[in-house]
Write a protein that holds these residues in place. Structure first.
Motif, PDB file in Angstrom:
ATOM      1  N   GLU A   1      -4.071  -5.269  -1.611  1.00  0.00           N
ATOM      2  CA  GLU A   1      -4.377  -5.491  -3.020  1.00  0.00           C
ATOM      3  C   GLU A   1      -5.715  -6.218  -3.169  1.00  0.00           C
ATOM      4  O   GLU A   1      -6.520  -5.906  -4.041  1.00  0.00           O
ATOM      5  CB  GLU A   1      -3.263  -6.291  -3.702  1.00  0.00           C
ATOM      6  CG  GLU A   1      -1.978  -5.509  -3.922  1.00  0.00           C
ATOM      7  CD  GLU A   1      -1.037  -5.508  -2.708  1.00  0.00           C
ATOM      8  OE1 GLU A   1      -1.464  -5.895  -1.596  1.00  0.00           O
ATOM      9  OE2 GLU A   1       0.121  -5.106  -2.880  1.00  0.00           O
TER      10      GLU A   1
ATOM     11  N   LYS B   1      -7.306  -5.369  -6.612  1.00  0.00           N
ATOM     12  CA  LYS B   1      -6.158  -5.369  -7.531  1.00  0.00           C
ATOM     13  C   LYS B   1      -5.440  -6.726  -7.476  1.00  0.00           C
ATOM     14  O   LYS B   1      -4.224  -6.797  -7.306  1.00  0.00           O
ATOM     15  CB  LYS B   1      -5.211  -4.231  -7.186  1.00  0.00           C
ATOM     16  CG  LYS B   1      -5.844  -2.877  -7.367  1.00  0.00           C
ATOM     17  CD  LYS B   1      -4.870  -1.767  -7.052  1.00  0.00           C
ATOM     18  CE  LYS B   1      -5.529  -0.417  -7.252  1.00  0.00           C
ATOM     19  NZ  LYS B   1      -4.608   0.672  -6.970  1.00  0.00           N
TER      20      LYS B   1
ATOM     21  N   ASP C   1      -4.751  -8.769  -9.770  1.00  0.00           N
ATOM     22  CA  ASP C   1      -3.778  -8.973 -10.840  1.00  0.00           C
ATOM     23  C   ASP C   1      -2.401  -8.412 -10.504  1.00  0.00           C
ATOM     24  O   ASP C   1      -1.398  -8.777 -11.125  1.00  0.00           O
ATOM     25  CB  ASP C   1      -4.280  -8.340 -12.153  1.00  0.00           C
ATOM     26  CG  ASP C   1      -5.489  -9.081 -12.705  1.00  0.00           C
ATOM     27  OD1 ASP C   1      -5.644 -10.286 -12.406  1.00  0.00           O
ATOM     28  OD2 ASP C   1      -6.282  -8.447 -13.429  1.00  0.00           O
ATOM     29  N   ASP C   2      -2.333  -7.533  -9.509  1.00  0.00           N
ATOM     30  CA  ASP C   2      -1.033  -6.969  -9.087  1.00  0.00           C
ATOM     31  C   ASP C   2      -0.253  -7.898  -8.162  1.00  0.00           C
ATOM     32  O   ASP C   2       0.898  -7.647  -7.855  1.00  0.00           O
ATOM     33  CB  ASP C   2      -1.247  -5.627  -8.356  1.00  0.00           C
ATOM     34  CG  ASP C   2      -1.807  -4.552  -9.284  1.00  0.00           C
ATOM     35  OD1 ASP C   2      -1.717  -4.720 -10.519  1.00  0.00           O
ATOM     36  OD2 ASP C   2      -2.320  -3.547  -8.757  1.00  0.00           O
ATOM     37  N   ILE C   3      -0.880  -8.998  -7.744  1.00  0.00           N
ATOM     38  CA  ILE C   3      -0.231  -9.938  -6.836  1.00  0.00           C
ATOM     39  C   ILE C   3       0.641 -10.892  -7.639  1.00  0.00           C
ATOM     40  O   ILE C   3       0.161 -11.524  -8.576  1.00  0.00           O
ATOM     41  CB  ILE C   3      -1.287 -10.728  -6.014  1.00  0.00           C
ATOM     42  CG1 ILE C   3      -2.123  -9.752  -5.187  1.00  0.00           C
ATOM     43  CG2 ILE C   3      -0.602 -11.769  -5.136  1.00  0.00           C
ATOM     44  CD1 ILE C   3      -3.291 -10.405  -4.495  1.00  0.00           C
ATOM     45  N   PRO C   4       1.928 -10.978  -7.329  1.00  0.00           N
ATOM     46  CA  PRO C   4       2.802 -11.883  -8.091  1.00  0.00           C
ATOM     47  C   PRO C   4       2.466 -13.352  -7.842  1.00  0.00           C
ATOM     48  O   PRO C   4       1.963 -13.712  -6.790  1.00  0.00           O
ATOM     49  CB  PRO C   4       4.198 -11.575  -7.543  1.00  0.00           C
ATOM     50  CG  PRO C   4       3.992 -10.889  -6.245  1.00  0.00           C
ATOM     51  CD  PRO C   4       2.619 -10.279  -6.265  1.00  0.00           C
TER      52      PRO C   4
END
Length: 125
Positions: free
Chosen positions: A114, A119, A121-124
């Motif tokens: 990611e 990406k 923002d896709d990491i929780p």
């Protein structure tokens, strides 16, 4: 004392002991340790005024939240020797150590794809 970084406000209670009949004043200030003012918390200083009969006050300290993981960091809140009016600073009860607990995710390579692909923002978390 313990504070969680994301709470953004830490409150510490100050107790007045002894004779409550008169007015007393004490100055306080924060002091850096491993936590640095302006980075992990906002430096704070001020004066506590206890009116007759009052025995408790609260000091508010702003915590600065960041999205990066960090170890547990510490700073101090201290009652100063100078400026005491109608009060005596205790031998042991004049300083509190505050530990800031970080609630961000520990660094890991679990999300390396990611990060490489932009990406984030896709990491929780």
């Amino acid at each position: 004392c313990f504070a969680v970084e994301s709470e953004c406000l830490f409150q510490i209670d100050v107790q007045r002991l002894g004779n409550l009949t008169g007015t007393s004043e004490a100055h306080f200030a924060t002091r850096d340790h491993s936590a640095l003012s302006g980075r992990e918390y906002e430096s704070t200083r001020g004066k506590l005024v206890f009116r007759p009969g009052e025995y408790a006050k609260t000091i508010d300290i702003a915590l600065l939240d960041c999205r990066m993981w960090d170890t547990v960091l510490e700073f101090y809140v201290e009652i100063e020797k100078e400026g005491l009016v109608g009060a005596v600073r205790g031998e042991y009860l004049w300083q509190a150590r505050v530990k800031i607990i970080d609630d961000d995710s520990f660094p890991t390579s679990r999300f390396k794809n990611e990060i490489r692909n932009g990406k984030v923002d896709d990491i929780p978390g």
